[in-house]
Structure formats: structure tokens, C-alpha cells
Design a protein around this motif. Structure first.
Motif, mmCIF file in Angstrom:
data_model
loop_
_atom_site.group_PDB
_atom_site.id
_atom_site.type_symbol
_atom_site.label_atom_id
_atom_site.label_comp_id
_atom_site.label_asym_id
_atom_site.label_seq_id
_atom_site.Cartn_x
_atom_site.Cartn_y
_atom_site.Cartn_z
ATOM 1 N N MET A 1 -19.141 -0.173 18.981
ATOM 2 C CA MET A 1 -18.256 -0.022 17.818
ATOM 3 C C MET A 1 -16.904 -0.690 18.083
ATOM 4 O O MET A 1 -16.318 -1.302 17.205
ATOM 5 N N GLU A 2 -16.419 -0.570 19.338
ATOM 6 C CA GLU A 2 -15.138 -1.184 19.674
ATOM 7 C C GLU A 2 -15.214 -2.698 19.540
ATOM 8 O O GLU A 2 -14.259 -3.341 19.071
ATOM 9 N N ASP A 3 -16.342 -3.289 19.957
ATOM 10 C CA ASP A 3 -16.515 -4.740 19.848
ATOM 11 C C ASP A 3 -16.442 -5.197 18.394
ATOM 12 O O ASP A 3 -15.929 -6.278 18.103
ATOM 13 N N TYR A 4 -16.957 -4.355 17.488
ATOM 14 C CA TYR A 4 -16.906 -4.692 16.061
ATOM 15 C C TYR A 4 -15.455 -4.808 15.597
ATOM 16 O O TYR A 4 -15.078 -5.762 14.899
ATOM 17 N N PHE A 5 -14.613 -3.846 16.002
ATOM 18 C CA PHE A 5 -13.214 -3.866 15.585
ATOM 19 C C PHE A 5 -12.449 -4.992 16.278
ATOM 20 O O PHE A 5 -11.532 -5.581 15.682
ATOM 21 N N LEU A 6 -12.805 -5.293 17.523
ATOM 22 C CA LEU A 6 -12.145 -6.408 18.208
ATOM 23 C C LEU A 6 -12.380 -7.710 17.459
ATOM 24 O O LEU A 6 -11.464 -8.523 17.296
ATOM 25 N N THR A 7 -13.601 -7.909 17.008
ATOM 26 C CA THR A 7 -13.919 -9.115 16.234
ATOM 27 C C THR A 7 -13.232 -9.103 14.882
ATOM 28 O O THR A 7 -12.690 -10.119 14.428
ATOM 29 N N ARG A 8 -13.231 -7.946 14.251
ATOM 30 C CA ARG A 8 -12.661 -7.832 12.905
ATOM 31 C C ARG A 8 -11.140 -8.005 12.900
ATOM 32 O O ARG A 8 -10.590 -8.560 11.951
ATOM 33 N N PHE A 9 -10.466 -7.563 13.981
ATOM 34 C CA PHE A 9 -9.003 -7.589 14.020
ATOM 35 C C PHE A 9 -8.445 -8.874 14.634
ATOM 36 O O PHE A 9 -7.221 -8.999 14.768
ATOM 37 N N GLN A 10 -9.303 -9.817 14.987
ATOM 38 C CA GLN A 10 -8.843 -11.018 15.684
ATOM 39 C C GLN A 10 -7.752 -11.758 14.917
ATOM 40 O O GLN A 10 -6.803 -12.280 15.506
ATOM 41 N N ARG A 11 -7.887 -11.820 13.590
ATOM 42 C CA ARG A 11 -6.954 -12.616 12.781
ATOM 43 C C ARG A 11 -5.764 -11.823 12.264
ATOM 44 O O ARG A 11 -4.948 -12.360 11.517
ATOM 45 N N LYS A 12 -5.672 -10.571 12.639
ATOM 46 C CA LYS A 12 -4.539 -9.759 12.180
ATOM 47 C C LYS A 12 -3.277 -10.151 12.936
ATOM 48 O O LYS A 12 -3.318 -10.519 14.117
ATOM 49 N N THR A 13 -2.153 -10.074 12.250
ATOM 50 C CA THR A 13 -0.872 -10.402 12.870
ATOM 51 C C THR A 13 -0.411 -9.253 13.761
ATOM 52 O O THR A 13 -0.968 -8.152 13.727
ATOM 53 N N ARG A 14 0.629 -9.529 14.546
ATOM 54 C CA ARG A 14 1.167 -8.497 15.435
ATOM 55 C C ARG A 14 1.696 -7.315 14.639
ATOM 56 O O ARG A 14 1.545 -6.161 15.043
ATOM 57 N N ILE A 15 2.271 -7.578 13.479
ATOM 58 C CA ILE A 15 2.797 -6.504 12.642
ATOM 59 C C ILE A 15 1.665 -5.637 12.105
ATOM 60 O O ILE A 15 1.765 -4.400 12.073
ATOM 61 N N GLU A 16 0.571 -6.279 11.680
ATOM 62 C CA GLU A 16 -0.575 -5.527 11.167
ATOM 63 C C GLU A 16 -1.209 -4.667 12.250
ATOM 64 O O GLU A 16 -1.586 -3.509 12.017
ATOM 65 N N LEU A 17 -1.305 -5.226 13.461
ATOM 66 C CA LEU A 17 -1.863 -4.450 14.567
ATOM 67 C C LEU A 17 -0.957 -3.289 14.937
ATOM 68 O O LEU A 17 -1.419 -2.179 15.218
ATOM 69 N N GLN A 18 0.355 -3.546 14.916
ATOM 70 C CA GLN A 18 1.302 -2.482 15.230
ATOM 71 C C GLN A 18 1.222 -1.363 14.206
ATOM 72 O O GLN A 18 1.353 -0.172 14.538
ATOM 73 N N LEU A 33 -8.039 1.684 19.548
ATOM 74 C CA LEU A 33 -8.159 1.084 20.870
ATOM 75 C C LEU A 33 -8.232 -0.429 20.781
ATOM 76 O O LEU A 33 -7.573 -1.147 21.545
ATOM 77 N N ALA A 34 -9.028 -0.939 19.834
ATOM 78 C CA ALA A 34 -9.152 -2.391 19.664
ATOM 79 C C ALA A 34 -7.813 -3.002 19.261
ATOM 80 O O ALA A 34 -7.412 -4.048 19.787
ATOM 81 N N ALA A 35 -7.108 -2.338 18.333
ATOM 82 C CA ALA A 35 -5.806 -2.847 17.892
ATOM 83 C C ALA A 35 -4.808 -2.847 19.042
ATOM 84 O O ALA A 35 -4.000 -3.777 19.189
ATOM 85 N N THR A 36 -4.848 -1.809 19.880
ATOM 86 C CA THR A 36 -3.945 -1.732 21.027
ATOM 87 C C THR A 36 -4.196 -2.868 22.011
ATOM 88 O O THR A 36 -3.259 -3.509 22.503
#
Length: 218
Positions: A1-18, A33-36
Motif C-alpha cells: 500500500m505504501e508503494d502505491y502512495f509513493l508512486t501516486r505522490f511523486q508529482r506532488k510539490t513540497r507544499i502539497e506533501l507538507q 509515511l509516503a508523503a514524509t
């Protein structure tokens, strides 16, 4: 499940991840965890201070996450609720009733004669499990305990309404009588609620086992 979010969040900006990290109560632990991890990577590439991952939930250490609150959070389910859940429940209910109809038709045959009730029970269990499996593949994420229970209720209501409608169409009726109507409703609701929660507790244990062997299907 974590790998799914890592792939999905790849294009998010630093602000979006924060934003995900700062509002972790609205997201699954794996998503936080993936966003972190991605945010730490972006910060390290910019030579900025790295966030302390220990302050956020990890796979081995989720001290900051209240698992009970996450399992009883209704918001993830209703956030994505649409007509799709209703159509899926109706489709699975029709499939289950069709299988039960076949079992009833052949109930006098030697193969089903003494075990047709067991087959019907297993069919009901199968359609409820299939409901959760389809939900996971439709939404690309697992449902939590409360979400699965609500989904079970949708399927149960669909099964009951379709069974009653079929009985009405062929000219039959369901005779359900009880002396005290209010007491009957309370008993019926209590039995349904306890049955759904008991079923979901069992599925929760099965889900934990499947995650251990890396074979999560719902």
C-alpha cells in the motif's frame, strides 16, 4: 500500500506533501509515511533540514497514530461515496441471490440434499467478502472498519429488498410477525448490528493475516 502512495505522490510539490504531513489525521498512515519520505527526499535535495520521521507514523512504529480512531473514522468512506457503491451492492446482491436460487433449485439432488443450507450460508459470506474486494479495486485503497460495516449494511439492505421484490413478483409474501412492533425493530436492528460488527471483526483478523503474508485482497 505504501508503494502505491509513493508512486501516486511523486508529482506532488513540497507544499502539497507538507500539507499531508500536517493533516495526517485525514489520511491513511501509509499515505502519511509516503508523503514524509518524499518530503524528506525533496528537502535533502535542496540541502534543507530533514524532517524527523520518528515524529510521524511508520510501519514499525505508529505511536502517534490512534489505530482505533482511524478504524472508526467515517470520513474516508463518505468522502468517496457515490452511486458506484449502490450499483456495486445491487450487482453483488443479484449475483448472490442467483447463486442461492440455483442452490434452492437443486436442493433435492443428492449433492445438495443435506448441505444446501451450508452452501447458502457460504454464499452469503462470499458475497460480503467480494463486496470488500471490489471496493478495494475500485478505490485503490482498503476500507477501514466503520467503512466496511457501512458497506455491509448497503449490501444487506440490497439483498433484503431484492429478495422481497422477487418474492412479491412471483406472487409470494414474507410473513414476519411479532407482538410488539417497537421491540421487534429494536431486536432486529440489534441483531443486524451485532452480526455486521462480528463479521467485520473476523474479517479484520483475516486482513491482518493477509498483510503479514503480503497477500492483502481487501
Amino acid at each position: 500500500m505504501e508503494d502505491y502512495f509513493l508512486t501516486r505522490f511523486q508529482r506532488k510539490t513540497r507544499i502539497e506533501l507538507q500539507r499531508i504531513v500536517d493533516n495526517q489525521e485525514h489520511f491513511q498512515p501509509e499515505a502519511v509515511l509516503a508523503a514524509t519520505k518524499l518530503l524528506n527526499k525533496k528537502l535533502s535535495e535542496q540541502a534543507l533540514p530533514i524532517l524527523d520521521e520518528a515524529a510521524y507514523p511508520t510501519r514499525d512504529e505508529k505511536l502517534k497514530v490512534d489505530r482505533l480512531s482511524l478504524s472508526l473514522d467515517y470520513r474516508p468512506f463518505f468522502r468517496t461515496l457515490s452511486y458506484r457503491e449502490l450499483l456495486t451492492s445491487i450487482s453483488i446482491a443479484l449475483f448472490g441471490l442467483a447463486i442461492i436460487g440455483i442452490i434452492n433449485y437443486y436442493s433435492d439432488e443428492r449433492f445438495f440434499k443435506d448441505v444446501h443450507s451450508i452452501w447458502r450460508g457460504h454464499t452469503i459470506l462470499f458475497v460480503f467478502l467480494a463486496n470488500h474486494i471490489i471496493y478495494r479495486y475500485e478505490h485503490k485503497r482498503s476500507n477501514n472498519f466503520l467503512g466496511r460495516s457501512i458497506n455491509d449494511l448497503f449490501l444487506l439492505v440490497s439483498l433484503m429488498l431484492l429478495a422481497i421484490s422477487y418474492k412479491f413478483i412471483i406472487g409470494g409474501t414474507y410473513d414476519f410477525r411479532i407482538g410488539n412492533g417497537v421491540l421487534g425493530i429494536i431486536i432486529l436492528v440489534s441483531v443486524i448490528t451485532m452480526s455486521i460488527f462480528s463479521f467485520e471483526i473476523g474479517l479484520g483478523l483475516l486482513k491482518m493475516l493477509l498483510k503479514k503474508i503480503r497477500c492483502q485482497i481487501f
